[in-house]
Design a protein around this motif. Structure first.
Motif, PDB file in Angstrom:
ATOM      1  N   ILE A  82      57.930  44.971  -7.703  1.00 46.22           N
ATOM      2  CA  ILE A  82      58.706  44.621  -5.895  1.00 46.22           C
ATOM      3  C   ILE A  82      57.551  43.539  -5.386  1.00 46.22           C
ATOM      4  O   ILE A  82      58.268  42.839  -3.990  1.00 46.22           O
ATOM      5  CB  ILE A  82      59.109  45.951  -5.706  1.00 46.22           C
ATOM      6  CG1 ILE A  82      59.717  46.058  -6.602  1.00 46.22           C
ATOM      7  CG2 ILE A  82      59.671  45.901  -4.054  1.00 46.22           C
ATOM      8  CD1 ILE A  82      60.850  47.292  -6.270  1.00 46.22           C
ATOM      9  N   ALA A  83      56.485  43.328  -4.992  1.00 46.84           N
ATOM     10  CA  ALA A  83      55.450  43.401  -4.571  1.00 46.84           C
ATOM     11  C   ALA A  83      55.858  41.957  -4.736  1.00 46.84           C
ATOM     12  O   ALA A  83      55.318  41.255  -3.782  1.00 46.84           O
ATOM     13  CB  ALA A  83      53.633  44.101  -5.178  1.00 46.84           C
ATOM     14  N   THR A  84      55.389  41.178  -6.493  1.00 44.34           N
ATOM     15  CA  THR A  84      55.765  40.170  -6.389  1.00 44.34           C
ATOM     16  C   THR A  84      57.292  39.272  -5.678  1.00 44.34           C
ATOM     17  O   THR A  84      56.837  38.398  -5.411  1.00 44.34           O
ATOM     18  CB  THR A  84      55.812  39.392  -7.972  1.00 44.34           C
ATOM     19  OG1 THR A  84      56.523  40.361  -8.800  1.00 44.34           O
ATOM     20  CG2 THR A  84      53.875  40.482  -8.136  1.00 44.34           C
ATOM     21  N   ILE A  93      51.771  55.213  -4.152  1.00 43.17           N
ATOM     22  CA  ILE A  93      52.156  54.320  -5.487  1.00 43.17           C
ATOM     23  C   ILE A  93      52.338  54.738  -6.511  1.00 43.17           C
ATOM     24  O   ILE A  93      53.018  54.416  -7.317  1.00 43.17           O
ATOM     25  CB  ILE A  93      51.538  53.035  -5.597  1.00 43.17           C
ATOM     26  CG1 ILE A  93      51.539  52.219  -3.985  1.00 43.17           C
ATOM     27  CG2 ILE A  93      50.959  52.598  -6.990  1.00 43.17           C
ATOM     28  CD1 ILE A  93      50.335  50.896  -3.502  1.00 43.17           C
ATOM     29  N   ARG A  94      51.037  55.812  -7.001  1.00 47.39           N
ATOM     30  CA  ARG A  94      51.706  57.095  -8.271  1.00 47.39           C
ATOM     31  C   ARG A  94      52.353  57.584  -8.638  1.00 47.39           C
ATOM     32  O   ARG A  94      52.565  57.654  -9.519  1.00 47.39           O
ATOM     33  CB  ARG A  94      50.246  57.589  -8.191  1.00 47.39           C
ATOM     34  CG  ARG A  94      48.199  56.713  -8.117  1.00 47.39           C
ATOM     35  CD  ARG A  94      47.223  57.633  -9.092  1.00 47.39           C
ATOM     36  NE  ARG A  94      47.122  58.795  -8.089  1.00 47.39           N
ATOM     37  CZ  ARG A  94      46.369  59.137  -6.802  1.00 47.39           C
ATOM     38  NH1 ARG A  94      45.005  57.271  -6.326  1.00 47.39           N
ATOM     39  NH2 ARG A  94      45.740  60.460  -6.542  1.00 47.39           N
ATOM     40  N   GLY A 149      53.279  46.813   0.376  1.00 46.66           N
ATOM     41  CA  GLY A 149      52.795  47.968  -0.028  1.00 46.66           C
ATOM     42  C   GLY A 149      51.233  48.342  -0.098  1.00 46.66           C
ATOM     43  O   GLY A 149      50.390  49.136  -0.550  1.00 46.66           O
ATOM     44  N   VAL A 150      50.300  47.509   0.561  1.00 47.56           N
ATOM     45  CA  VAL A 150      49.443  47.865   1.002  1.00 47.56           C
ATOM     46  C   VAL A 150      48.767  48.595   1.891  1.00 47.56           C
ATOM     47  O   VAL A 150      48.284  49.471   1.877  1.00 47.56           O
ATOM     48  CB  VAL A 150      48.729  46.239   1.559  1.00 47.56           C
ATOM     49  CG1 VAL A 150      46.558  46.439   1.605  1.00 47.56           C
ATOM     50  CG2 VAL A 150      48.368  45.287  -0.089  1.00 47.56           C
ATOM     51  N   ARG A 194      56.503  54.170  -1.377  1.00 50.78           N
ATOM     52  CA  ARG A 194      56.156  52.447  -0.210  1.00 50.78           C
ATOM     53  C   ARG A 194      56.826  52.421  -0.319  1.00 50.78           C
ATOM     54  O   ARG A 194      57.863  52.195  -1.022  1.00 50.78           O
ATOM     55  CB  ARG A 194      55.410  51.860  -0.791  1.00 50.78           C
ATOM     56  CG  ARG A 194      54.073  52.003  -0.975  1.00 50.78           C
ATOM     57  CD  ARG A 194      53.201  52.046  -0.166  1.00 50.78           C
ATOM     58  NE  ARG A 194      51.618  51.861   0.004  1.00 50.78           N
ATOM     59  CZ  ARG A 194      50.086  52.365   0.543  1.00 50.78           C
ATOM     60  NH1 ARG A 194      51.193  53.875   1.201  1.00 50.78           N
ATOM     61  NH2 ARG A 194      49.445  52.092   0.292  1.00 50.78           N
ATOM     62  N   GLY A 195      58.361  52.414   1.777  1.00 52.56           N
ATOM     63  CA  GLY A 195      59.431  52.182   1.289  1.00 52.56           C
ATOM     64  C   GLY A 195      59.431  50.771   1.449  1.00 52.56           C
ATOM     65  O   GLY A 195      60.558  50.210   1.349  1.00 52.56           O
ATOM     66  N   CYS A 196      58.501  50.151   1.081  1.00 53.64           N
ATOM     67  CA  CYS A 196      58.686  48.231   1.176  1.00 53.64           C
ATOM     68  C   CYS A 196      58.669  47.862  -0.592  1.00 53.64           C
ATOM     69  O   CYS A 196      58.872  46.985  -0.650  1.00 53.64           O
ATOM     70  CB  CYS A 196      57.693  47.987   1.568  1.00 53.64           C
ATOM     71  SG  CYS A 196      56.216  47.853   1.200  1.00 53.64           S
ATOM     72  N   LEU A 197      58.063  48.899  -1.578  1.00 49.81           N
ATOM     73  CA  LEU A 197      58.168  49.267  -3.022  1.00 49.81           C
ATOM     74  C   LEU A 197      59.495  49.547  -3.655  1.00 49.81           C
ATOM     75  O   LEU A 197      59.208  50.265  -4.650  1.00 49.81           O
ATOM     76  CB  LEU A 197      57.234  49.188  -3.758  1.00 49.81           C
ATOM     77  CG  LEU A 197      55.621  48.538  -2.691  1.00 49.81           C
ATOM     78  CD1 LEU A 197      54.540  48.709  -3.729  1.00 49.81           C
ATOM     79  CD2 LEU A 197      55.995  46.634  -3.053  1.00 49.81           C
ATOM     80  N   MET A 198      60.363  49.824  -2.978  1.00 49.48           N
ATOM     81  CA  MET A 198      61.109  50.850  -3.263  1.00 49.48           C
ATOM     82  C   MET A 198      62.864  50.049  -2.654  1.00 49.48           C
ATOM     83  O   MET A 198      62.528  50.168  -1.590  1.00 49.48           O
ATOM     84  CB  MET A 198      61.355  52.033  -3.501  1.00 49.48           C
ATOM     85  CG  MET A 198      62.522  52.843  -3.882  1.00 49.48           C
ATOM     86  SD  MET A 198      62.106  54.723  -3.510  1.00 49.48           S
ATOM     87  CE  MET A 198      61.096  55.520  -5.269  1.00 49.48           C
ATOM     88  N   LEU A 199      63.386  49.859  -3.711  1.00 46.80           N
ATOM     89  CA  LEU A 199      64.493  48.958  -3.349  1.00 46.80           C
ATOM     90  C   LEU A 199      66.132  50.142  -3.456  1.00 46.80           C
ATOM     91  O   LEU A 199      66.188  51.288  -3.330  1.00 46.80           O
ATOM     92  CB  LEU A 199      65.482  47.893  -4.645  1.00 46.80           C
ATOM     93  CG  LEU A 199      64.707  47.032  -5.122  1.00 46.80           C
ATOM     94  CD1 LEU A 199      64.773  46.444  -6.156  1.00 46.80           C
ATOM     95  CD2 LEU A 199      64.210  46.090  -3.755  1.00 46.80           C
TER      96      LEU A 199
END
Lengths: 287, 163
Positions: free
Chosen positions: A38-40, A106-107, B46-47, B61-66
């Motif tokens: 999703i980051a990419t 993230i984990r 995600g950072v 992370r709310g921006c790394l999950m749809l």
């Protein structure tokens, strides 16, 4: 940024997933935890037409320990590995490595199998799997096949996975009772990508002149296009007491590793740091 | 193939169903569809941790999950944790210790800190720093934040976990 538009499907079985992957071919990407994907997508480095979310397929998550091997389902999260009492008891290398993977948030979502399929050269699990001589279980419509981690990683983000194939599990042989494990990593900040890291294993037994290290295994991350098994350094360290083993492995290490510079660290600095970690890890194994 | 999907999520205890675009992040869903603007967008990859929310009780992370990935699941946001009083002690400690200036990172900081309070209430200062390392703050230099979390954990221990 926002990702470009894509379609989304969440198959409820492997068969359904294989159908989708076959139908959409290169237009499809497999979504597991999505902590890299999703980051990419957000950065628009990748723009698949379809995401195939495999997290609805039953039976792909979980840790099962048998007598001499541990099976980790591909959808097992990093956090589940980190928290598993069975992993702590049988594969302490993984327990040590887990806390270096990004951050808790993230984990909680990223998966073991996803990390292997992604094959980031700075990732922790690929190096651990290489050190532990793990075997990946890959499934496709044609059936199941098994590939050793040591041959699975082919190049930068490149693996032995064929189109339409999924990682479903990893089977890891449990090292003997007198084996010890040490995972060490240097990063600019906690949770950042590793500048260099090492997954080290050895049997620490009573030798003629104190504790000797045997069955030494050293796999490095962040210093090559794939996780790097340092066979020359391993051979150099084999059978020696810790201090001698460290000196011998450090001297041999440039025959195994040819790191290239990244944004922050020169090749020479990476090599130096790899040697430093080698010394620390082998000392920890004998401690 | 579907580009929009009917999605049902229990947000702060309330079940909501919306037809959402597959590409919509969970944090966008919360902000744009539900008006819950506590979770912030910082880096969007995600950072930075500003978009931290809880899904099925665990921070993500709310921006790394749809949003579609949260279908059928339970989401808690800073609004929920604040309204229920769950983080009252942490909020008071952040106030007391000046652990925010502009406040942009604060919702994410509080979500992460509360996760630590729940999982490792006896965390040392070093462990607090490690746990909070996934959340960026551009104002405080972090010391005040670590002080506040340490304070809140200590206070919580003294009152037997009651706030």
């Amino acid at each position: 940024m926002k990702p470009p538009s894509f379609a989304y499907a969440r198959p409820g079985s492997l068969a359904e997933a294989f159908d989708l992957l076959e139908r959409h071919g290169e237009d499809a990407k497999v979504l597991a935890g999505g902590q890299s994907l999703i980051a990419t997508l957000n950065m628009r480095l990748s723009s698949p037409a379809v995401l195939v979310d495999v997290t609805g397929i039953p039976g792909l998550a979980g840790i099962a320990a048998a007598k001499d091997k541990v099976r980790i389902g591909a959808l097992t999260t990093h956090r589940a590995v980190e928290r598993s009492a069975e992993i702590g008891a049988t594969l302490p290398l993984l327990a040590q490595a887990a806390r270096h993977i990004a951050h808790v948030a993230i984990r909680n979502v990223g998966t073991f199998g996803g990390s292997l399929a992604m094959a980031d050269p700075a990732a922790e699990w690929p190096a651990c799997c290489v050190a532990l001589d793990a075997e990946l279980v890959l499934a496709s419509r044609a059936g199941e096949r098994r590939v050793k981690a040591r041959t699975f990683f082919r190049g930068l983000y490149e693996t032995d996975l064929k189109p339409g194939e999924l990682v479903t599990a990893v089977e890891i042989p449990v090292p003997g009772k007198d084996h010890r494990a040490s995972f060490m990593e240097l990063a600019r900040r906690v949770g950042d990508y590793a500048i260099v890291g090492v997954a080290a294993l050895a049997r620490a037994g009573a030798g003629k002149s104190g504790k000797a290290l045997t069955d030494v295994r050293l796999a490095y991350l962040g210093v090559g296009p794939t996780p790097m098994l340092a066979t020359q350094a391993m051979a150099a360290a084999e059978g020696k007491p810790a201090a001698d083993a460290a000196a011998a492995a450090q001297a041999a290490l440039d025959r195994d590793l040819k790191p290239t510079a990244d944004l922050h660290t020169s090749a020479a600095a990476k090599m130096h740091l790899a040697r430093v970690l080698t010394g620390r890890a082998l000392a920890a194994l004998a401690a | 193939m579907e580009h929009t999907l009917e999605t049902t999520i229990t947000v702060n205890g309330t079940r909501v169903t919306r037809r959402v675009s597959a590409r919509q992040h969970l944090v966008d869903f919360l902000r744009e569809e539900l008006g819950l603007t506590g979770a912030h967008y910082g880096c969007e990859h995600g950072v930075c941790g500003a978009c931290t929310v809880r899904v099925d009780g665990e921070i993500v992370r709310g921006c790394l999950m749809l949003a579609v990935q949260a279908n059928g699941r339970t989401v808690d946001t800073i609004e929920g944790l604040s309204d229920s009083g769950e983080i009252a002690g942490l909020q008071a400690a952040f106030h007391r210790r000046n652990a925010l200036q502009c406040g942009f990172c604060t919702p994410g900081m509080l979500m992460a800190a509360q996760d630590l309070a729940r999982t490792r209430p006896d965390a040392t200062r070093e462990e607090i720093r490690e746990h909070m390392s996934g959340n960026y703050c551009r104002c405080t230099g972090y010391h005040a934040i670590v002080d506040a979390v340490e304070d809140a954990l200590k206070q919580s221990a003294q009152t037997g976990g009651k706030r």
